[in-house]
Enzyme design. Structure first.
Site, PDB file in Angstrom:
ATOM      1  CE  LYS A   1      -4.395  -1.803   1.342  1.00 39.80           C
ATOM      2  NZ  LYS A   1      -5.298  -2.142   2.432  1.00 39.80           N
TER       3      LYS A   1
ATOM      4  NE  ARG B   1      -7.542  -8.386   0.825  1.00 45.04           N
ATOM      5  CZ  ARG B   1      -7.104  -7.630  -0.178  1.00 45.04           C
ATOM      6  NH1 ARG B   1      -6.117  -6.781  -0.002  1.00 45.04           N
ATOM      7  NH2 ARG B   1      -7.661  -7.722  -1.378  1.00 45.04           N
TER       8      ARG B   1
HETATM    9  N1  HH2 Z   1      -7.433  -3.846   1.121  1.00 42.46           N
HETATM   10  C1  HH2 Z   1      -7.837  -3.919  -0.154  1.00 42.46           C
HETATM   11  C2  HH2 Z   1      -8.893  -4.756  -0.514  1.00 42.46           C
HETATM   12  N2  HH2 Z   1      -9.512  -5.522   0.401  1.00 42.46           N
HETATM   13  N3  HH2 Z   1      -9.717  -6.283   2.640  1.00 42.46           N
HETATM   14  C3  HH2 Z   1      -9.331  -6.240   3.926  1.00 42.46           C
HETATM   15  N4  HH2 Z   1      -9.932  -7.015   4.854  1.00 42.46           N
HETATM   16  N5  HH2 Z   1      -8.306  -5.421   4.330  1.00 42.46           N
HETATM   17  C4  HH2 Z   1      -7.639  -4.610   3.453  1.00 42.46           C
HETATM   18  O1  HH2 Z   1      -6.734  -3.868   3.896  1.00 42.46           O
HETATM   19  C5  HH2 Z   1      -8.045  -4.621   2.081  1.00 42.46           C
HETATM   20  C6  HH2 Z   1      -9.108  -5.489   1.702  1.00 42.46           C
HETATM   21  C7  HH2 Z   1      -7.132  -3.117  -1.209  1.00 42.46           C
HETATM   22  O2  HH2 Z   1      -6.033  -3.785  -1.690  1.00 42.46           O
HETATM   23  P1  HH2 Z   1      -5.941  -4.661  -3.069  1.00 42.46           P
HETATM   24  O3  HH2 Z   1      -6.918  -5.769  -3.092  1.00 42.46           O
HETATM   25  O4  HH2 Z   1      -4.535  -5.072  -3.229  1.00 42.46           O
HETATM   26  O5  HH2 Z   1      -6.244  -3.625  -4.197  1.00 42.46           O
HETATM   27  P2  HH2 Z   1      -7.542  -3.256  -5.030  1.00 42.46           P
HETATM   28  O6  HH2 Z   1      -8.565  -2.686  -4.105  1.00 42.46           O
HETATM   29  O7  HH2 Z   1      -7.018  -2.249  -6.005  1.00 42.46           O
HETATM   30  O8  HH2 Z   1      -8.039  -4.490  -5.687  1.00 42.46           O
END
Ligand code: HH2
Length: 268
Positions: free
Chosen positions: A210, A245
């Site tokens: 992040k 995660r």
């Molecule tokens: N962060 C993202 C998505 N889902 N779920 C939980 N429980 N905690 C988090 O910190 C979290 C989450 C965002 O990250 P990512 O899936 O890598 O990116 P994107 O939203 O662009 O798919």
């Protein structure tokens, strides 16, 4: 918890998994590297302003992948990263056992009752606003200590979940690194994770790749933020987090196994 994004636009890995076969291959890799849970998501919340995805499109992205993962790995624990009841319902029918809702069940009025009825595990993540702006600074306003506000708002989500009939032992909470938080807020919440732990639920932390990690390390490309992300996971473990995660499972798993063993040896 290994991240499997079947989105064309996720901030760090969007568009990489173009087919169901590629996604299942990737899930196999995450499991081989030591993931205990595969978190499948079909809608991005990326900071540049995510594009709104309808439930039908999200189902088409996520459900075939979930079904294929379950066929290849019947014993794998799969969670679905969604804010929509219709997606959660389809995912649970395909064998998902956890609903990971980045809105903490705020955005779909039918989500809480569905999760209660399905008796699934639920991750309540702290965020504010809608999917398209929750990972921006639009709602990153804290009058006092962000830790207190985040804990209070998470507690509200727990109360709403319990009122809908979700059993307390099926709930985990997540402070939502980067969601309605500037990096200083995310850092503060991670530093005082004990306050979130005190809510009495397993704590999930998602700092992987992040912006806060990029800012602290000076690494611009999200996919290259592995070392900083591992540092965040180890620091979160030390402050009581239980589920991590992450994108980079092998590196995180090895670091956490060593850090956890040191903690256990200290407690003996
Ligand atoms: N962060 C993202 C998505 N889902 N779920 C939980 N429980 N905690 C988090 O910190 C979290 C989450 C965002 O990250 P990512 O899936 O890598 O990116 P994107 O939203 O662009 O798919």
């Amino acid at each position: 918890m290994g991240i499997l994004n079947v989105t064309p636009d996720s901030f760090s890995d969007g568009g990489r998994l173009g087919s169901t076969e590629a996604a299942v291959e990737y899930a196999s890799t995450l499991l081989a590297e030591g993931a205990d849970i595969i978190d499948v998501g079909g809608e991005s919340t990326r900071p540049q302003g995510a594009r709104k995805v309808g439930a039908e499109e999200e189902r088409e992205r996520v459900l075939p992948v979930l079904a294929a993962i379950r066929r290849r790995h019947p014993d794998a624990i799969v969670s679905v990263d969604t804010t929509k009841r219709a997606v959660a319902e389809g995912a649970v029918a395909e064998g998902a056992e956890i609903v990971n809702d980045v809105s903490g069940l705020r955005l779909d009025p039918e989500m809480a009752a569905f999760c209660a009825g399905a008796a699934v595990g639920v991750v309540l993540m702290h965020s504010r606003g809608e999917v398209h702006d929750m990972a921006t600074y639009a709602h990153a306003c804290y009058a006092g200590d962000p830790v207190e506000e985040v804990a209070r708002e998470l507690e509200e989500r727990v109360t709403a979940a319990a009122a809908a009939g979700i059993a307390r032992d099926r709930i985990a909470v997540d402070p939502g690194v980067g969601f309605a938080k500037r990096s200083e807020h995310s850092l503060r919440v991670l530093a005082r994770l004990d306050r979130v732990v005190r809510l009495g639920f397993p704590v999930v932390v998602g700092a992987s790749r992040k912006r806060v990690v990029g800012e602290l390390t000076g690494v611009a490309r999200p996919a290259e933020r592995v070392f900083g992300s591992v540092g965040a996971a180890v620091a979160a473990l030390d402050r009581g987090a239980l589920i991590f995660r992450v994108h980079d499972v092998a590196a995180t798993r090895q670091a956490l196994d060593v850090a956890a063993a040191i903690r256990r040896a200290g407690a003996a």
